[in-house]
Enzyme design. Structure first.
Site, PDB file in Angstrom:
ATOM      1  N   GLU A   1       1.095  -1.083  -0.159  1.00  0.00           N
ATOM      2  CA  GLU A   1       0.049   0.348  -0.129  1.00  0.00           C
ATOM      3  C   GLU A   1       1.137   1.193   0.254  1.00  0.00           C
ATOM      4  O   GLU A   1       2.441   1.464   0.014  1.00  0.00           O
ATOM      5  CB  GLU A   1      -1.218  -0.052   1.670  1.00  0.00           C
TER       6      GLU A   1
ATOM      7  N   LYS B   1       2.624   4.586   1.413  1.00  0.00           N
ATOM      8  CA  LYS B   1       2.599   5.141   3.064  1.00  0.00           C
ATOM      9  C   LYS B   1       1.986   6.297   3.289  1.00  0.00           C
ATOM     10  O   LYS B   1       2.741   7.445   2.592  1.00  0.00           O
ATOM     11  CB  LYS B   1       3.967   5.091   3.370  1.00  0.00           C
TER      12      LYS B   1
ATOM     13  N   ARG C   1      -1.308   8.122  12.427  1.00  0.00           N
ATOM     14  CA  ARG C   1      -2.498   7.573  12.797  1.00  0.00           C
ATOM     15  C   ARG C   1      -3.195   7.970  13.831  1.00  0.00           C
ATOM     16  O   ARG C   1      -4.023   8.429  14.224  1.00  0.00           O
ATOM     17  CB  ARG C   1      -1.643   6.363  12.867  1.00  0.00           C
TER      18      ARG C   1
ATOM     19  N   ARG D   1      -3.139   8.329  17.139  1.00  0.00           N
ATOM     20  CA  ARG D   1      -1.650   7.157  17.378  1.00  0.00           C
ATOM     21  C   ARG D   1      -2.225   6.814  19.485  1.00  0.00           C
ATOM     22  O   ARG D   1      -1.790   4.994  19.243  1.00  0.00           O
ATOM     23  CB  ARG D   1      -0.837   7.293  16.775  1.00  0.00           C
TER      24      ARG D   1
ATOM     25  N   GLU E   1      -5.140   6.554   8.300  1.00  0.00           N
ATOM     26  CA  GLU E   1      -4.607   7.519   8.186  1.00  0.00           C
ATOM     27  C   GLU E   1      -5.472   8.578   8.175  1.00  0.00           C
ATOM     28  O   GLU E   1      -6.010   8.361   7.353  1.00  0.00           O
ATOM     29  CB  GLU E   1      -3.837   7.591   7.403  1.00  0.00           C
TER      30      GLU E   1
ATOM     31  N   LYS F   1       7.607  -0.938   6.326  1.00  0.00           N
ATOM     32  CA  LYS F   1       7.675   0.448   5.941  1.00  0.00           C
ATOM     33  C   LYS F   1       9.149  -0.063   5.171  1.00  0.00           C
ATOM     34  O   LYS F   1       9.900   0.367   5.553  1.00  0.00           O
ATOM     35  CB  LYS F   1       7.245   1.176   6.364  1.00  0.00           C
TER      36      LYS F   1
END
Length: 295
Positions: A31, A33, A38, A53, A82, A190
């Site tokens: 996906e 980023k 978050r 987050r 996000e 990531k």
């Protein structure tokens, strides 16, 4: 005494591990980023809430997204995603986040990428690919203020190349069969893109046992530090130039902790070419590639 029904609780998010290159096997999905904050949307019998987050209730900051969440066809859910400030072309613009949270929250968007709970069922023990299918069914067509994080399966290197060409921050790769567990896990990784850019040299910090660090500014503002890993001849030239241009104080404002460190400050006039991770808001994993004096 009347029983008070408990509300659904925030779940500590799964955090991806950073890697240098994306995985290439076919059991991973990839996906974009998204460069934002978050967030977690939680709906239960008492309405929807949005959490940061770290589990802080940010429902008032994200109120239009919270209102949209209450219209989704479910009695309860926990969605991981996000919060972004999209530009007209849809790209996330991190620098607009604070302004929109304060003044124009209706211009925010929530990109959903995982579903942890739905109508009384805990989905964290189901494979990611199944959770994403159920997420899509919940939020489709997902084109407005609540969006869906599309993915591709396999071909991580090609996906990363496309992300780099589009000028995006990076990508997140997830094992398609992975379960959801809170904390940092290598079932999600990531990969961030690199950039090279020109910065103004403010000074050089030297600490025993560590590479020398160049303190940098960009567009007149403190930008962070970059390791000085130049070849010996170029490094020696830089040290000589720093000695010639020594200053009693930094030429630009810097954080107190930096100003109090053991730094040789220099007068304006030295530019450095720096390699750094894209999408960070201060230099990270940065290295000095070259330097030059301004005309």
């Amino acid at each position: 005494m009347r029983d008070v029904k408990e509300r659904l609780k925030f779940i500590k998010p799964l955090e991806p591990v950073q890697v240098e290159t994306p995985p290439v096997s076919d059991d991973w999905l990839h996906e974009i980023k998204y460069d934002g904050f978050r967030a977690q949307l939680v709906l239960d019998w008492a309405g929807a809430r949005a959490f940061s987050r770290n589990g802080h209730d940010w429902s008032q900051r994200y109120w239009p997204v919270v209102q949209a969440a209450e219209k989704l066809p479910a009695k309860s859910f926990i969605i991981d995603g996000e919060m972004i400030a999209p530009d007209p072309d849809g790209r996330p613009n991190f620098h607009e986040m604070h302004s929109r949270m304060t003044w124009n929250a209706e211009l925010l968007a929530f990109v959903a990428f995982d579903l942890l709970h739905l109508d009384g069922e805990d989905l964290r023990a189901q494979p990611l690919i199944e959770r994403k299918a159920r997420l899509w069914n919940l939020i489709k067509p997902a084109k407005d203020i609540i969006q869906y994080s599309d993915h591709v399966e396999g071909n991580g290197a090609a996906f990363f190349e496309a992300v780099e060409k589009m000028g995006l921050e990076g990508m997140v790769s997830k094992r398609r069969e992975s379960l959801y567990r809170s904390g940092k896990l290598d079932a999600w990784v990531k990969t961030k893109c690199w950039e090279v850019g020109d910065f103004e040299l403010l000074g050089i910090r030297r600490e025993p046992g560590k590479p020398a660090a160049a303190i940098m500014a960009r567009d007149g503002r403190y930008a962070g530090a970059a390791a000085v890993t130049l070849p010996a001849g170029l490094r020696e030239r830089l040290w000589q130039r720093v000695q010639q241009a020594k200053s009693a104080k930094p030429p630009r404002p810097v954080p107190t902790a930096v100003a109090g460190a053991d730094v040789d400050w220099v007068r304006p006039g030295i530019k450095a070419k720096v390699r750094f991770l894209r999408g960070e808001h201060k230099l990270r994993h940065a290295t000095v590639q070259d330097f030059r004096e301004e005309d």
